[in-house]
Design an enzyme around this catalytic site. Structure first.
Site, PDB file in Angstrom:
ATOM      1  CE  LYS A 114      -4.353  -1.666   1.985  1.00 37.91           C
ATOM      2  NZ  LYS A 114      -5.336  -1.511   3.075  1.00 37.91           N
ATOM      3  CE  LYS A 197      -9.260 -10.383  -4.530  1.00 38.78           C
ATOM      4  NZ  LYS A 197     -10.179  -9.726  -3.910  1.00 38.78           N
ATOM      5  CE  LYS A 200     -15.578  -4.060  -0.700  1.00 46.72           C
ATOM      6  NZ  LYS A 200     -14.209  -4.351  -0.288  1.00 46.72           N
TER       7      LYS A 200
END
Ligand code: ADP
Ligand code: NA
Length: 330
Positions: A114, A197, A200
């Site tokens: 991240k 995959k 969202k």
């Protein structure tokens, strides 16, 4: 007999869940809540570790709660609450920060990923201490099992290390949880890119089935799903990933074996398969969507329910926090 305590959570990071969240997490939670004393949290404190819009976060938090409930998490049977409503999470996280090594935290692969994505300026200390907040979430409830995906294994292992360390240093306080990796029996792929995959946070939403899409939109997306030129309706992940994905979704949503679907659709076209799948998905998500709209149209009632559940969570969490504070001399 008392039931085993279970903790799991999900970030309110979008205005709708996608079908992978439903199949990979919610269906599993729904089954587990019957056999466990389950705590399910909407982790809004985790959500603010990256930039967010305040009004959107508030809306998405309520909508996420409504989706859990509409999909079958029963707020009378499970404790379903919003993380920030229980102050003990942030308080215990602080204590855990003080026994976590800087090097240890630096080794967390999610942080490395991240922080790389957000760059030096977008990477906050909050993002760095995300795992100690997650450890607090789990330890506050004496959770014995934490059903998570493989990507969260390292965080639960850190939680175990911190609990063990705290207990050794200050006396028996926390239950050391088991890492309970949820086997991805059904991994769902993007309809437009069936080797990636479904997520969202996918860049394009054309291949994402949202729980809250209108049924006609869902049907259209399924009808447009990428398949192949071969034509056979057989499960072959390697050579026919699009068809394999449709069969997987169909199988879970209709509670049927892939074999029975292959038999039913033998000799028929992809259009038939897609039409059948669209009926099954909208048949399940249509009523869920209606229920979500009912719940979100009455925010006062939803807030009352969440406040009640937060009180129940706080009763457990506050007792653990008091014990931990006392142990360290606070
Ligand atoms: P997303 O990628 O949609 O943001 P998260 O990473 O927040 O999803 O995961 C939330 C939960 O949903 C996890 O339990 C995860 O295993 C499950 N999940 C997410 N996407 C999928 C998928 N495509 N297939 C199966 N399970 C999934
Ligand atoms: Na339960």
């Amino acid at each position: 007999m008392t039931k085993t305590r279970l903790y799991s959570g999900m970030q309110p990071s979008a205005d709708s869940l996608q079908i992978g969240n439903y199949i990979g997490a919610l269906l599993n939670w729904k089954a587990l809540q019957k056999t466990h004393d389950a705590f399910f949290s909407i982790v809004d404190l985790h959500a603010i570790t990256v930039a967010q819009d305040p009004e959107l976060l508030r809306t998405n938090t309520r909508r996420t709660a409504a989706q859990y409930i509409a999909a079958g998490i029963d707020p009378a049977e499970s404790t379903l609450y919003v993380q920030s409503h229980v102050a003990a999470h942030a308080q215990l996280a602080w204590v855990l920060n003080t026994i976590t090594g800087f090097g240890e935290a630096s080794r967390m692969t999610q942080f490395k990923d991240k922080s790389q994505r957000h760059g030096a300026d977008g990477t906050t200390v909050g993002l760095f201490t995300y795992p100690t907040l997650m450890a607090a979430d789990i330890l506050l409830y004496d959770a014995a099992i934490v059903p998570v995906g493989e990507d969260q294994r390292q965080h639960v292992e850190l939680t175990r290390d911190l609990a063990t360390r705290f207990n050794a240093r200050f006396g028996e306080t926390f239950v050391v949880p088991e890492v309970d990796i949820v086997k991805e029996t059904a991994k769902i792929y993007d309809l437009q890119n069936p080797t990636a995959k479904m997520s969202k946070s996918a860049e394009s939403h054309a291949g994402v089935i949202w729980l809250l899409d209108e049924p006609s939109v869902t049907a259209k997306k399924i009808m447009r799903a990428v398949t192949d030129a071969d034509g056979g309706i057989v499960f072959d992940r390697e050579n026919k990933p699009g068809v394999a994905n449709l069969l997987t979704i169909y199988s879970v949503m209709a509670e049927r074996t892939v074999q029975s679907l292959e038999d039913e659709y033998a000799g028929r076209g992809y259009g038939d398969l897609k039409k059948g799948l669209a009926e099954v998905v909208t048949g399940t998500f249509g009523p869920i969507r209606e229920r979500v709209l009912e719940l979100t149209n009455d925010p006062a009632e939803l807030d009352r329910l969440l406040a009640q559940n937060a009180d129940r969570a706080a009763a457990v969490a506050d007792a653990t926090l008091a014990k931990a504070y006392d142990r360290v001399g606070l």
